[in-house]
Design a protein around this motif. Structure first.
Motif, PDB file in Angstrom:
ATOM      1  N   UNK A  16       0.897  -1.298  -0.067  1.00 42.79           N
ATOM      2  CA  UNK A  16       0.040  -0.009   0.073  1.00 42.79           C
ATOM      3  C   UNK A  16       0.815   1.306   0.017  1.00 42.79           C
ATOM      4  N   UNK A  17       1.938   1.277   0.807  1.00 48.61           N
ATOM      5  CA  UNK A  17       2.785   2.429   1.025  1.00 48.61           C
ATOM      6  C   UNK A  17       3.578   2.478  -0.230  1.00 48.61           C
ATOM      7  N   UNK A  18       3.979   1.291  -0.972  1.00 45.68           N
ATOM      8  CA  UNK A  18       4.768   1.568  -2.174  1.00 45.68           C
ATOM      9  C   UNK A  18       3.821   1.994  -3.493  1.00 45.68           C
ATOM     10  N   UNK A  22       3.831   6.105  -5.947  1.00 45.81           N
ATOM     11  CA  UNK A  22       3.560   6.432  -7.262  1.00 45.81           C
ATOM     12  C   UNK A  22       3.089   7.664  -7.610  1.00 45.81           C
ATOM     13  N   UNK A  23       2.127   8.135  -6.696  1.00 46.70           N
ATOM     14  CA  UNK A  23       1.226   9.419  -6.871  1.00 46.70           C
ATOM     15  C   UNK A  23       2.045  10.674  -6.065  1.00 46.70           C
ATOM     16  N   UNK A  24       3.028  10.561  -5.363  1.00 48.12           N
ATOM     17  CA  UNK A  24       3.787  11.456  -4.480  1.00 48.12           C
ATOM     18  C   UNK A  24       3.843  12.920  -5.059  1.00 48.12           C
TER      19      UNK A  24
END
Length: 110
Positions: A16-18, A22-24
């Motif tokens: 979930x964190x990874x 992608x959207x950061x």
């Protein structure tokens, strides 16, 4: 951050964190919905799920209203998408449209 996510939720926390990374760098804030212009398009069936976290139901309503001959099929439920993961009402309506161009009546709700 990954260690904490893994401790608290195992592989689901880590993935979930990874996935969120992608959207950061995506822009944040209120977005103005894109308006559709589709002159000459044959009638289109739009299936909207009332509890869809990825594509809000209001967007399905708006899209169906913008399309010439647009039809809205409402699935009252949770999750992303309705076809293939909800119930026979949705499946029958979508299959009927795709295989026989059977229109969906205004206000059809499953």
């Amino acid at each position: 951050m990954l260690d904490r996510a893994h401790r608290e939720s195992g592989v689901f926390g880590t993935s979930g964190v990874l996935a969120a990374l992608n959207c950061r760098d995506w822009p944040a804030g209120p977005l103005k919905p894109h308006r559709v212009s589709a002159a000459g398009l044959p009638p289109v069936l739009v299936a909207g799920t009332t509890g869809d976290p990825a594509t809000p139901y209001q967007n399905a309503q708006s899209l169906a209203a913008q399309l010439p001959g647009g039809m809205l099929l409402t699935f009252k439920g949770l999750g992303h998408g309705a076809y293939g993961r909800s119930n026979a009402c949705v499946t029958d309506a979508v299959d009927g449209y795709l295989t026989g161009l059977k229109p969906v009546s205004p206000g059809t709700t499953c």
